[in-house]
Write a protein that holds these residues in place. Structure first.
Motif, PDB file in Angstrom:
ATOM      1  N   TRP A  80     -28.876 -43.516  44.317  1.00  0.00           N
ATOM      2  CA  TRP A  80     -28.007 -44.636  44.629  1.00  0.00           C
ATOM      3  C   TRP A  80     -26.982 -44.077  45.752  1.00  0.00           C
ATOM      4  N   GLU A  81     -26.679 -42.659  45.466  1.00  0.00           N
ATOM      5  CA  GLU A  81     -25.701 -42.129  46.381  1.00  0.00           C
ATOM      6  C   GLU A  81     -26.247 -41.953  47.723  1.00  0.00           C
ATOM      7  N   HIS A  82     -27.581 -41.879  48.051  1.00  0.00           N
ATOM      8  CA  HIS A  82     -27.938 -41.512  49.188  1.00  0.00           C
ATOM      9  C   HIS A  82     -28.467 -42.588  49.885  1.00  0.00           C
ATOM     10  N   VAL A  83     -28.046 -43.896  49.229  1.00  0.00           N
ATOM     11  CA  VAL A  83     -28.604 -45.224  50.094  1.00  0.00           C
ATOM     12  C   VAL A  83     -27.311 -45.831  50.624  1.00  0.00           C
ATOM     13  N   GLU A  84     -27.247 -46.715  51.624  1.00  0.00           N
ATOM     14  CA  GLU A  84     -26.058 -47.229  52.170  1.00  0.00           C
ATOM     15  C   GLU A  84     -25.855 -48.584  51.526  1.00  0.00           C
ATOM     16  N   LEU A 139     -39.713 -38.768  43.486  1.00  0.00           N
ATOM     17  CA  LEU A 139     -39.064 -39.827  42.432  1.00  0.00           C
ATOM     18  C   LEU A 139     -37.913 -40.354  43.233  1.00  0.00           C
ATOM     19  N   ARG A 140     -37.101 -39.642  43.579  1.00  0.00           N
ATOM     20  CA  ARG A 140     -35.853 -39.741  44.172  1.00  0.00           C
ATOM     21  C   ARG A 140     -35.950 -40.775  45.312  1.00  0.00           C
ATOM     22  N   GLU A 156     -34.780 -44.391  46.325  1.00  0.00           N
ATOM     23  CA  GLU A 156     -33.920 -44.570  47.494  1.00  0.00           C
ATOM     24  C   GLU A 156     -34.678 -45.682  48.241  1.00  0.00           C
ATOM     25  N   ASN A 157     -36.173 -45.776  48.426  1.00  0.00           N
ATOM     26  CA  ASN A 157     -36.733 -46.914  49.096  1.00  0.00           C
ATOM     27  C   ASN A 157     -36.636 -48.265  48.444  1.00  0.00           C
ATOM     28  N   ALA A 207     -34.052 -53.420  48.633  1.00  0.00           N
ATOM     29  CA  ALA A 207     -33.112 -54.616  47.887  1.00  0.00           C
ATOM     30  C   ALA A 207     -31.958 -54.861  48.938  1.00  0.00           C
ATOM     31  N   VAL A 208     -31.150 -54.187  49.118  1.00  0.00           N
ATOM     32  CA  VAL A 208     -30.080 -54.147  50.237  1.00  0.00           C
ATOM     33  C   VAL A 208     -30.359 -54.524  51.540  1.00  0.00           C
ATOM     34  N   LYS A 209     -31.720 -54.363  51.977  1.00  0.00           N
ATOM     35  CA  LYS A 209     -32.268 -55.021  53.273  1.00  0.00           C
ATOM     36  C   LYS A 209     -32.617 -56.377  53.176  1.00  0.00           C
TER      37      LYS A 209
END
Length: 864
Positions: free
Chosen positions: A724-728, A752-753, A757-758, A763-765
């Motif tokens: 979660w920390e590595h995703v805008e 797994l990370r 992240e993807n 989801a955000v996109k």
């Protein structure tokens, strides 16, 4: 020639059986001076306990016969004519009843000796130095002579007694009539012998129509009257008819005792004397007891010999003293039960053991025939006791043997009736032995099995040959298989023709055979190469697939070792490790490169397992091989394609990055120049950034492939936080369920990370910057989910979202979810897309980390 009658040793019609020699015989051994050296007569004394007197001349023979009681004469020598003239004639004149046994050289003609008058003959060549055969032949001669003497005494007693007496055979034909009966009937007794006994007319007051002879033939005693008409005079005779049974219980003869009323009242003393003579002459032990008191009033010599007491001690004893004390009540009841006149009892050891106790305290099993008689106004119970110790021992041995064998032994008659159940495990019989005896095979067995058994019985009796059949029975809810042999039973122990039926439970063998057939068929038709070897590696068996794959025929490899397939690609250490594993009773699995018969090399995936016996000892090895040559070639090609793809991706990325860097530089220079920046320049910058993202994702796909590093246990919630920390995520919200707390998952952590992240970025996109993303564990199976509250994914697009390059967003690359699926499958997991929980909709990705649970879930989902 001697005039001694040889047929004296045979005896009369009722005295044909030989008796055992009760005391050691006294032997006169004649060793003629002119004879050649024969046996040593002293051996008869030292080895066989006989009293032997050795003489050589005729005067000495005559003197010895006059002075001593001799039981048998043995004549040793040759030339029967000479011996007959100077010796045998003298023996016959002096003691005609003594048996003479010729003990002659082997070249003698026995017929000449028998013609000279000897009673028996034995060649010295047939004997041993211990004279065993000679001793047995002497005992047989003495026993036969003693039986004959007993028979003569018995016949004399019968003829001279005043009690009318008649004997008939089992067919009802008269064998002997004494003088008293002859006088009553008024016919010559010689004319009566051989005539049917039914020609005598008899009747009783209570059953006038019943034929007494039929009753006796069935083994029952009978009592009644015989009316004899002599001219105008009619005389009445009281008759007592008793059957005499043999060892098998069959009627052997009928004894008829008659009493004319006037004679019995007039001559009671003569009758008693005759009765005493009669029982003394009987070969069986006879005890006579007073019915009212139970006191023994008479016993014969055979009775005294049976219990080892003199007659004077027996007379006056109570009948119960004949038996052991611990069965007193039982024996008294047996005595009381047969006190009525005319009542007879036949008790055998088979039914209920009856014992007498000897003076020494020994117990002897006996068979008893009892009969109530009236004599001189007294009611007496006469019991015939027969020692059956030897028979009981034989029966016990036979029973022990029968009980020890696992077979079921049954005697059937020709109609399929159970005559006797000899042995058999009770859990394999359809009923108890007592319940089966007397029943029909169709009453006891199912129709199919009964028909097969009865057909085999009939075939055995018709052909006289043993039949073999198999049949099935349902016992205790389980089907049992039986193999049976039916053989003709040649014996007179049963009333009709019978067969011996021997059956054995072969259920285990049948199931083993079925398993073996199934195994063989499975092996023969298996799509794998199967090879069985001995513990030293010698090949015992190969299946057809082995021949097809290797090119070797079965005949070419059986007896050789698997080294015939050795390609030389593997070193000795490889094979040492293989043998060490299987000799330690463990399974070896691995890949080998073998060589076919034509020299072509091929890859196999091989499993070798030890085969042990019931003690755990290794007795064979089985090897199962799968030809994976094509798969190896495919993997090799795939690896080459992947290498080329990775090289292509690196080349493209390198070639694109150079002009991309120049474009980024000019955009930055344009912005630094100041002034207004054209909107087209902003769009150019956005396109360049998208190209950079695409390059990174293409490199990710090409480098990572479908494999993972060694998985390691990791706290799933910690990896979620890192991703979660590595995703805008802008203003997006992350929510986790309580089920994630302390949940440990085995995974390749970096990949797994990236998977998470993807999913978060997707989801955000697609749902917008204010999206809420929920992460939690699956409830019905092992795994986790990621869902959002966005617009969701259309059902018709769910099968395409994991394809490389597919995207529904204008600025999407189409590689994000393809990378997710690749990472999921590399771990051996499964991924599904559904609608998010709640009313807001959204997309829900479910990752099942247990493949078995996934397949079960998929089946349920399809049914829904």
């Amino acid at each position: 020639m001697s005039n001694r009658p040889r047929n004296e040793l045979v005896g009369g019609p009722n005295c044909q059986s030989e008796a055992a020699v009760e005391s050691p015989p006294t032997v006169l051994y004649v060793r003629r001076a002119s004879s050649d050296a024969g046996a040593d007569p002293s051996v008869l004394d030292t080895e066989h306990g006989m009293d032997v007197h050795v003489v050589s001349e005729r005067p000495t023979v005559t003197a010895t016969l006059d002075e001593r009681s001799i039981d048998c004469v043995v004549v040793e020598g040759a030339h029967a004519e000479t011996v007959a003239d100077d010796l045998l004639a003298g023996i016959g004149d002096r003691r005609p009843t003594i048996p003479v046994l010729a003990y002659a050289p082997p070249d003698e003609d026995p017929r000449q000796w028998f013609g000279a008058g000897v009673d028996d003959y034995l060649s010295r060549s047939a004997d041993t130095e211990r004279c065993t055969l000679l001793a047995r032949r002497i005992e047989r001669c003495v026993a036969s002579r003693r039986v004959q003497a007993d028979c003569r005494r018995f016949r004399t007693a019968v003829d001279e007694m005043g009690l009318p007496f008649l004997i008939a055979d089992a067919d009802g034909r008269i064998e002997h009539v004494n003088r008293a009966f002859e006088r009553l009937l008024g016919d010559d007794r010689r004319d009566l012998v051989g005539r049917p006994i039914t020609e005598l007319r008899a009747a009783t007051a209570d059953t006038p129509a019943r034929n007494c002879w039929e009753a006796v033939a069935e083994g029952e005693p009978w009592r009644g009257e015989l009316v004899v008409e002599r001219g105008d005079e009619a005389r009445q005779i009281d008759l007592r008819v008793s059957p005499v049974h043999d060892d098998a219980g069959r009627v052997e003869r009928m004894v008829v005792a008659g009493t004319e009323r006037e004679v019995s009242e007039r001559e009671p003393k003569n009758t008693q004397a005759a009765y005493r003579e009669l029982i003394d002459a009987a070969p069986d032990a006879i005890f006579v007891a007073d019915v009212d008191t139970g006191v023994l009033v008479e016993a014969n010599e055979a009775a005294a010999s049976l219990i080892g007491r003199p007659r004077r001690e027996i007379v006056g004893m109570h009948q119960s003293e004949l038996h052991p004390d611990d069965g007193g009540d039982r024996y008294r009841q047996l005595f009381d039960h047969h006190q009525d006149p005319g009542e007879s009892v036949h008790r055998r050891f088979d039914d209920d053991a009856i014992y007498v106790e000897t003076a020494d305290g020994d117990r002897l099993p006996v068979e008893i025939n009892a009969k109530v008689v009236e004599l001189a106004g007294r009611t007496l119970l006469q019991g015939h006791f027969r020692d059956i110790s030897e028979r009981c021992d034989r029966e016990r041995k036979l029973r022990t043997i029968l009980d020890a064998i696992p077979d079921i032994a049954i005697v059937y008659d020709g109609s399929g009736t159970y005559e006797e159940v000899l042995s058999g495990p009770h859990d394999l019989l359809v009923d108890s032995p007592n319940g089966l005896e007397g029943s029909d095979v169709h009453d006891a067995l199912p129709a199919e099995a009964a028909d097969r058994v009865l057909e085999a019985i009939n075939e055995t009796l018709e052909t006289g040959e043993t039949q073999n059949i198999e049949y099935r029975l349902s016992l205790d809810g389980d089907t049992h298989h039986f193999a049976a042999r039916i053989a003709p039973l040649r014996t007179e122990a049963y009333e009709s023709e019978c067969v011996l039926f021997l059956a054995r439970d072969v259920t285990t063998r049948k199931r083993r055979e079925q398993d073996l057939r199934s195994f063989r068929q499975a092996v023969e038709h298996a799509g794998h190469v199967i090879m069985i070897t001995e513990t030293d590696g010698t090949i015992e068996y190969v299946n057809p697939e082995f021949e097809s794959v290797t090119g070797y025929s079965k005949e070419e490899v059986v007896g050789r070792t698997p080294a015939v397939l050795n390609s030389g690609e593997h070193n000795e250490e490889c094979y040492r490790e293989l043998w060490g594993t299987i000799l330690d009773d463990e399974i070896w699995e691995g890949e080998l490169i073998n060589e076919r018969r034509d020299g072509e090399r091929y890859h196999v995936e091989q499993t070798i397992a030890p085969i042990t016996d019931e003690t755990g000892t290794i007795e064979r090895f089985v090897a199962v091989n799968t030809d994976i040559t094509e798969r190896k070639q495919y993997e090799y090609q795939l690896e080459r394609e992947r290498d080329r793809l990775e090289e292509f991706a690196r080349t493209v990325a390198h070639d694109l990055r150079n002009p991309l860097s120049i474009a980024f530089g000019h955009v930055d220079m344009a912005r630094q120049a100041g002034g207004s920046v054209d909107a087209n320049l902003d769009r150019t910058l956005s396109a360049l950034e998208r190209m950079e993202t695409m390059i990174e994702e293409v490199l990710t796909l090409s480098k990572q492939g479908e494999t993972v590093r060694e998985p390691e246990p990791v706290r799933f919630e910690r990896v979620v936080d890192m991703a979660w920390e590595h995703v805008e995520t802008d203003s997006a919200t992350k929510r986790t369920t309580g089920g994630l707390h302390e949940w440990i998952l085995s995974a390749d952590v970096p990949r797994l990370r990236q998977l998470l992240e993807n999913l978060f970025g997707n989801a955000v996109k697609h749902a917008g910057p204010d999206v809420t993303v929920r992460i939690g564990r699956l409830s019905a199976r092992e795994g986790f989910f990621v869902e959002d509250d966005g617009p969701g994914i259309e059902p018709n697009a769910r099968n395409r979202v994991f394809e490389s390059g597919f995207t529904s967003a204008e600025d999407g690359t189409g590689f994000g979810l393809a990378i997710v699926k690749q990472i999921v499958e590399a771990h051996g997991w499964r991924i599904d897309i559904t609608d998010a929980a709640g009313d807001g909709g959204g997309a829900r990705f479910e990752i099942t980390t247990d493949a078995a649970a996934y397949h079960e879930h998929a089946s349920d989902w399809k049914r829904r």
